[in-house]
Design a protein around this motif. Structure first.
Motif, PDB file in Angstrom:
ATOM      1  N   ALA A 184     -72.947  -6.255  72.915  1.00 37.01           N
ATOM      2  CA  ALA A 184     -71.858  -6.976  72.232  1.00 37.01           C
ATOM      3  C   ALA A 184     -70.751  -6.029  71.816  1.00 37.01           C
ATOM      4  CB  ALA A 184     -72.412  -7.720  71.022  1.00 37.01           C
ATOM      5  N   LEU A 185     -71.169  -4.839  71.322  1.00 35.27           N
ATOM      6  CA  LEU A 185     -70.170  -3.861  70.912  1.00 35.27           C
ATOM      7  C   LEU A 185     -69.361  -3.347  72.096  1.00 35.27           C
ATOM      8  CD1 LEU A 185     -69.029  -2.218  68.553  1.00 35.27           C
ATOM      9  CD2 LEU A 185     -70.757  -0.467  69.045  1.00 35.27           C
ATOM     10  N   LEU A 186     -70.031  -3.063  73.167  1.00 39.39           N
ATOM     11  CA  LEU A 186     -69.350  -2.560  74.361  1.00 39.39           C
ATOM     12  C   LEU A 186     -68.390  -3.596  74.955  1.00 39.39           C
ATOM     13  CD1 LEU A 186     -72.277  -0.666  76.160  1.00 39.39           C
ATOM     14  CD2 LEU A 186     -70.314   0.322  74.956  1.00 39.39           C
ATOM     15  N   VAL A 187     -68.712  -4.850  74.812  1.00 39.00           N
ATOM     16  CA  VAL A 187     -67.863  -5.910  75.379  1.00 39.00           C
ATOM     17  C   VAL A 187     -66.703  -6.258  74.447  1.00 39.00           C
ATOM     18  CG1 VAL A 187     -67.835  -8.321  76.120  1.00 39.00           C
ATOM     19  CG2 VAL A 187     -69.720  -6.830  76.795  1.00 39.00           C
ATOM     20  N   SER A 188     -67.005  -6.309  73.122  1.00 42.10           N
ATOM     21  CA  SER A 188     -65.982  -6.781  72.183  1.00 42.10           C
ATOM     22  C   SER A 188     -64.848  -5.780  72.015  1.00 42.10           C
ATOM     23  CB  SER A 188     -66.617  -7.076  70.826  1.00 42.10           C
ATOM     24  OG  SER A 188     -67.205  -5.893  70.287  1.00 42.10           O
ATOM     25  N   VAL A 189     -65.123  -4.476  72.008  1.00 41.31           N
ATOM     26  CA  VAL A 189     -64.058  -3.475  71.809  1.00 41.31           C
ATOM     27  C   VAL A 189     -63.012  -3.549  72.912  1.00 41.31           C
ATOM     28  CG1 VAL A 189     -63.570  -1.008  71.711  1.00 41.31           C
ATOM     29  CG2 VAL A 189     -65.469  -1.949  70.392  1.00 41.31           C
ATOM     30  N   PRO A 190     -63.383  -3.532  74.178  1.00 39.96           N
ATOM     31  CA  PRO A 190     -62.353  -3.679  75.214  1.00 39.96           C
ATOM     32  C   PRO A 190     -61.599  -4.994  75.137  1.00 39.96           C
ATOM     33  CG  PRO A 190     -64.366  -2.796  76.170  1.00 39.96           C
ATOM     34  CD  PRO A 190     -64.702  -3.243  74.773  1.00 39.96           C
ATOM     35  N   LEU A 223     -61.001  -6.734  72.429  1.00 42.93           N
ATOM     36  CA  LEU A 223     -60.036  -6.648  71.336  1.00 42.93           C
ATOM     37  C   LEU A 223     -58.825  -5.812  71.742  1.00 42.93           C
ATOM     38  CD1 LEU A 223     -62.406  -6.192  68.245  1.00 42.93           C
ATOM     39  CD2 LEU A 223     -61.024  -8.199  68.846  1.00 42.93           C
ATOM     40  N   LEU A 224     -59.050  -4.717  72.433  1.00 43.46           N
ATOM     41  CA  LEU A 224     -57.927  -3.878  72.889  1.00 43.46           C
ATOM     42  C   LEU A 224     -57.039  -4.645  73.858  1.00 43.46           C
ATOM     43  CD1 LEU A 224     -59.747  -0.453  73.419  1.00 43.46           C
ATOM     44  CD2 LEU A 224     -58.207  -1.114  71.536  1.00 43.46           C
ATOM     45  N   ILE A 225     -57.656  -5.370  74.755  1.00 42.05           N
ATOM     46  CA  ILE A 225     -56.870  -6.149  75.708  1.00 42.05           C
ATOM     47  C   ILE A 225     -56.088  -7.240  74.997  1.00 42.05           C
ATOM     48  CG2 ILE A 225     -57.024  -7.720  77.676  1.00 42.05           C
ATOM     49  CD1 ILE A 225     -59.434  -6.082  78.642  1.00 42.05           C
ATOM     50  N   ALA A 226     -56.747  -7.915  74.037  1.00 40.93           N
ATOM     51  CA  ALA A 226     -56.059  -8.979  73.299  1.00 40.93           C
ATOM     52  C   ALA A 226     -54.890  -8.413  72.497  1.00 40.93           C
ATOM     53  CB  ALA A 226     -57.054  -9.689  72.377  1.00 40.93           C
ATOM     54  N   GLY A 227     -55.118  -7.240  71.875  1.00 43.92           N
ATOM     55  CA  GLY A 227     -54.014  -6.628  71.126  1.00 43.92           C
ATOM     56  C   GLY A 227     -52.858  -6.244  72.025  1.00 43.92           C
ATOM     57  N   ALA A 228     -53.188  -5.706  73.199  1.00 42.76           N
ATOM     58  CA  ALA A 228     -52.124  -5.322  74.130  1.00 42.76           C
ATOM     59  C   ALA A 228     -51.351  -6.537  74.611  1.00 42.76           C
ATOM     60  CB  ALA A 228     -52.726  -4.563  75.313  1.00 42.76           C
ATOM     61  N   VAL A 229     -52.091  -7.623  74.905  1.00 36.69           N
ATOM     62  CA  VAL A 229     -51.411  -8.841  75.354  1.00 36.69           C
ATOM     63  C   VAL A 229     -50.542  -9.409  74.241  1.00 36.69           C
ATOM     64  CG1 VAL A 229     -51.788 -11.216  76.104  1.00 36.69           C
ATOM     65  CG2 VAL A 229     -53.165  -9.368  77.083  1.00 36.69           C
ATOM     66  N   ALA A 230     -51.074  -9.425  73.019  1.00 40.39           N
ATOM     67  CA  ALA A 230     -50.284  -9.939  71.900  1.00 40.39           C
ATOM     68  C   ALA A 230     -49.042  -9.084  71.674  1.00 40.39           C
ATOM     69  CB  ALA A 230     -51.152  -9.978  70.639  1.00 40.39           C
ATOM     70  N   TYR A 231     -49.202  -7.779  71.746  1.00 42.81           N
ATOM     71  CA  TYR A 231     -48.045  -6.883  71.558  1.00 42.81           C
ATOM     72  C   TYR A 231     -47.002  -7.124  72.648  1.00 42.81           C
ATOM     73  CZ  TYR A 231     -45.314  -2.594  71.249  1.00 42.81           C
ATOM     74  OH  TYR A 231     -44.285  -1.701  71.146  1.00 42.81           O
ATOM     75  N   TYR A 232     -47.478  -7.344  73.864  1.00 36.02           N
ATOM     76  CA  TYR A 232     -46.541  -7.576  74.969  1.00 36.02           C
ATOM     77  C   TYR A 232     -45.743  -8.850  74.735  1.00 36.02           C
ATOM     78  CZ  TYR A 232     -44.878  -8.977  79.559  1.00 36.02           C
ATOM     79  OH  TYR A 232     -44.099  -9.413  80.588  1.00 36.02           O
TER      80      TYR A 232
END
Length: 355
Positions: free
Chosen positions: A32-38, A40-49
């Protein structure tokens, strides 16, 4: 003693071991940890974009202010300095003074030239009046000798006079006519000397030239006091020293009009697709990290920075390499800054293009 204990079985009982979590539970948490961190990073990058794709920004931006180079309009030695480096001045304040004595002497020379021209005019008027008298006298002489010649001619026809008297009368008449013609020519010459042109009717050109010379001397005298054309801060005033020779036209100092500041942002040409005049902008400054200002696009440059450089790029050769060009964009500052802005400060600019 141990043998007498009825509950002693001959061996020490082992302590119970703590319960161990199952390997399956630890494996689920790691996955779960290995899946959720990427994610979250992808979601943050998409939101920032999606939140910032309508803005363009650059840190190639600098504060600009109006700078007025002040120079003396007359040459001379500096006798007084009233402004120093970084001093605040108001429009009309004295900056420095050039020795006025040579220009006062020039005014006196102009006064002498005016007086000389006026005396010459009086002399010409006197000559003209004298010539008028000569003309009247010449006309009377011509009339007299003309009558004498007519009388001698009649007497000659009757035989009561001699040819010598007739020729004498004729000679006297010719001489009188010559004197009259000379007097009239001198009168016309005097009138021409006294004539005035249509540019300054009623004023003799000699007097007018002397008056213009005096006005020029008075103007030069007034220019010995160099005053601030605008309000601002004095800069580059190192040459202002008493006794320094100041040459006309050379910059003596610079006044920075600090009440009129803007930011010149050099955006990439690829950032200009949706940029328009009037779009809002946010400004921050390296010198004042805590200060953020609102602004708007005031104008977009008419050419790239390299286009107006001293040596523009010549790309018509085989070694041409395409380089993204920068276009200067003027950003007007909407609010009054809480800290003083200094010309040349580095700034960061973000423009909301709405696209």
């Amino acid at each position: 003693m141990a043998e007498s204990d009825p509950h002693f079985d001959g061996a020490v009982a082992a302590a119970p071991a703590p319960p161990q979590p199952s390997g399956r539970r630890y494996g689920f948490r790691a996955i779960a940890l290995l899946v959720s961190v990427p994610l979250l990073l992808i979601a943050g990058a998409v939101a920032y974009y999606f939140l910032t794709r309508h803005t363009v920004s650059t840190d190639n931006a600098y504060v600009r202010q109006d700078k007025v180079a002040v120079s003396a309009l007359v040459s001379g030695n500096i006798v007084e300095v009233a402004a120093r480096e970084n001093q605040m001045v108001k429009a009309g304040d004295l900056l420095f003074r050039i020795d006025p004595q040579p220009f006062r002497i020039a005014i006196q020379q102009a006064d002498a030239a005016i007086a000389s021209a006026q005396v010459r005019v009086v002399g010409l008027e006197t000559d003209l009046s004298t010539k008028d008298i000569d003309i009247r006298s010449g006309r009377e002489s011509v009339a007299f000798y003309q009558e004498e010649y007519r009388r001698q001619s009649e007497l000659m026809q009757r035989g009561f006079t001699t040819r010598a008297r007739l020729q004498a009368a004729e000679l006297a008449l010719s001489d009188a006519r010559t004197k009259l013609a000379n007097a009239e020519a001198e009168a016309r010459k005097a009138q021409a000397a006294l004539a005035t042109g249509s540019a300054a009717p009623g004023v003799n050109p000699g007097v007018l030239a002397a008056q213009a010379q005096k006005e020029k001397a008075q103007l030069d005298l007034s220019r010995t006091e160099v005053r601030a054309p605008v309000s601002g801060k004095v800069s580059s005033a190192d040459r202002l020293l008493v006794g320094q020779m100041m040459n006309a036209g050379l910059p003596a100092l610079t006044i920075v009009a600090s009440d009129n500041s803007w930011v010149e942002a050099n955006f990439k040409e690829t950032d200009l697709a949706h940029m328009r005049v009037g779009q809002p902008a946010e400004l921050s400054f390296d010198a004042y990290p805590e200060m953020h200002l609102k602004g708007h696009v005031a104008s977009i440059g008419a050419g790239t920075g390299s286009e107006f450089s001293i040596l523009p790029a010549q790309n018509a050769n085989g070694n041409w390499v395409k380089v993204t060009q920068r276009v200067p964009v003027r950003i007007a500052i909407d609010a009054r800054p809480s800290r003083p802005l200094i010309a040349g400060l580095s700034a960061n600019v973000s423009v909301d293009t709405g696209k």
